[in-house]
Design a protein around this motif. Structure first.
Motif: not given
Ligand SMILES: Cc1cc2nc3c(=O)[nH]c(=O)nc-3n(C[C@H](O)[C@H](O)[C@H](O)COP(=O)(O)O)c2cc1C
Length: 374
Positions: A130-132, A138-141, A295-296
């Motif tokens: 995510a940019g915001s 939000i995240l890749g895991v 930032s995120v």
């Protein structure tokens, strides 16, 4: 003579004051110490899910979050890849409009996930998508098989936010140094009686007062209250009576006779401000944790480091209570920024103190299947 509800609350207040320690009240046994038939954080297997992944996600879900809203969801791409996102219904727009705290909570979730994965023989590779903070995914895991890195998972099952009964002694240098270690120079300790501690205490109470007076913030709190056994068991999130440490006869009364909407009343709001004013003066001072940016990635990183620290606190007998209002309300933020240079970005304000006995966790968690999306 009849006793109306208000009189009864007064009597209870007086009784608790006289009794001092609510657990001594005999009805507390009948008032049930658990809101849950199966325990607040019981792990249940998910049909069709790799059991190792189920364990890892269960441990992740033991992370703390503002109002215990548990803002996370997990979308599985396959057995190894997943996206971690914020459920829009679980944001806290009135107190966390920028989703800053949602990112901190997600960071804590990912830290638990990563430590549990390591213990079970996986490496968790994370990538911010995510940019915001206001985006959803939000995240890749990605989990990859790796040499296990042993971690005492009990730390996750036993970590909790305790609020009452802190001793007033200063934390030892040894404890502060050990707890500061995961924060890489971004944890500052202000002992009780120091000028900074006094400023934080005053600022926290003032911000608490402002927030409690804001209808939309109070309405949001009401939305996350789970006062009855039934509400706590059905939703397994939010702020339970026990989680708020309302115990004994008072706890029994609140569970059975108080409605969340009662918290909108002037008297209830005043009581919570008074309680905050008492709490800020108890304990062994304050930790402030800062970040290099907002930032995120910065926020996730500070949430992860905070969690690594919080997981070590119990073994040292140190309790940690986030008191976030000073960072949420304009009155608190402007006070901080007018007294510090612009590079100072506080992300956590934590009341700390030695606690003995240290209670077991009581705040509930949703089972993995409730936050899993395929
Ligand atoms: C980002 C963040 C902000 C929080 N802010 C507060 C707060 O202002 N006041 C408070 O009493 N607890 C606060 N908490 C603690 C949560 O209420 C707590 O983690 C949640 O209820 C779950 O309980 P547990 O930590 O015992 O598992 C915060 C936690 C996080 C992660």
């Amino acid at each position: 003579m009849t006793t109306d509800r208000r009189d009864f609350m007064k009597i209870l207040g007086g009784f608790a004051l006289v009794a001092g320690a609510a657990p001594l009240i005999p009805v507390s046994a009948g008032a049930a110490r658990s809101d849950f038939r199966s325990g607040p954080r019981t792990e249940s297997p998910v049909a069709g899910l790799d059991p190792a992944l189920g364990h890892i996600l269960h441990y992740a879900s033991l992370a703390p979050s503002g109002h215990n809203s548990q803002p996370w969801y997990v979308r599985l791409m396959d057995d190894q890849k997943m996206i971690i996102g914020v459920d829009p219904e679980r944001r806290l727009p009135a107190v966390d409009p920028d989703s800053r705290e949602a990112m901190l909570s997600l960071g804590a979730f990912v830290e638990n996930l990563s430590l549990a994965a390591g213990d079970m023989g996986y490496e968790a590779q994370t990538e911010v998508r995510a940019g915001s903070p206001l985006e959803q995914e939000i995240l890749g895991v990605t989990l990859r098989k790796a040499k296990p890195i042993a971690y005492p998972l009990k730390r996750m099952t036993l970590r909790m936010t305790a609020k009452h009964g802190y001793r007033s002694s200063e934390l030892t240098k040894d404890d502060v140094d050990a707890l500061a270690e995961p924060l890489g120079g971004r944890l500052f300790y202000f002992p009780p009686g120091s000028e900074h501690a006094r400023c934080i205490e005053e600022g926290t109470v003032e911000a608490f007062r402002v927030q409690t007076g804001r209808d939309e913030a109070q309405q949001e709190l009401v939305k996350w209250l789970r006062l009855s056994h039934e509400a706590a068991e059905r939703q397994r999130d939010g702020l339970t009576t026990e989680g708020m440490e309302i115990r004994g006869l008072k706890g029994w009364y609140v569970r059975n006779f108080t409605k969340p909407d009662d918290f909108m009343k002037k008297g209830m709001r005043k009581k919570s401000v008074d309680q905050a004013a008492r709490l800020v003066r108890q304990g062994g001072g304050w930790f402030v944790i800062t970040s290099p940016g907002e930032s995120v990635a910065d926020l996730i990183d500070v949430g992860r480091r905070f969690e690594r620290m919080a997981l070590m606190a119990r073994e040292r007998g140190v309790a940690i209570h986030p008191m976030t209002q000073i960072l949420e309300e304009e009155i608190g933020r402007s006070e901080i920024f007018s007294n510090h240079d612009s590079g100072m970005l506080p992300q956590f304000v934590l009341r700390v103190g030695y606690l003995d006995p240290y209670p077991d966790p009581v705040s509930p968690r949703r089972p993995v299947s409730w936050f899993l999306r395929s």
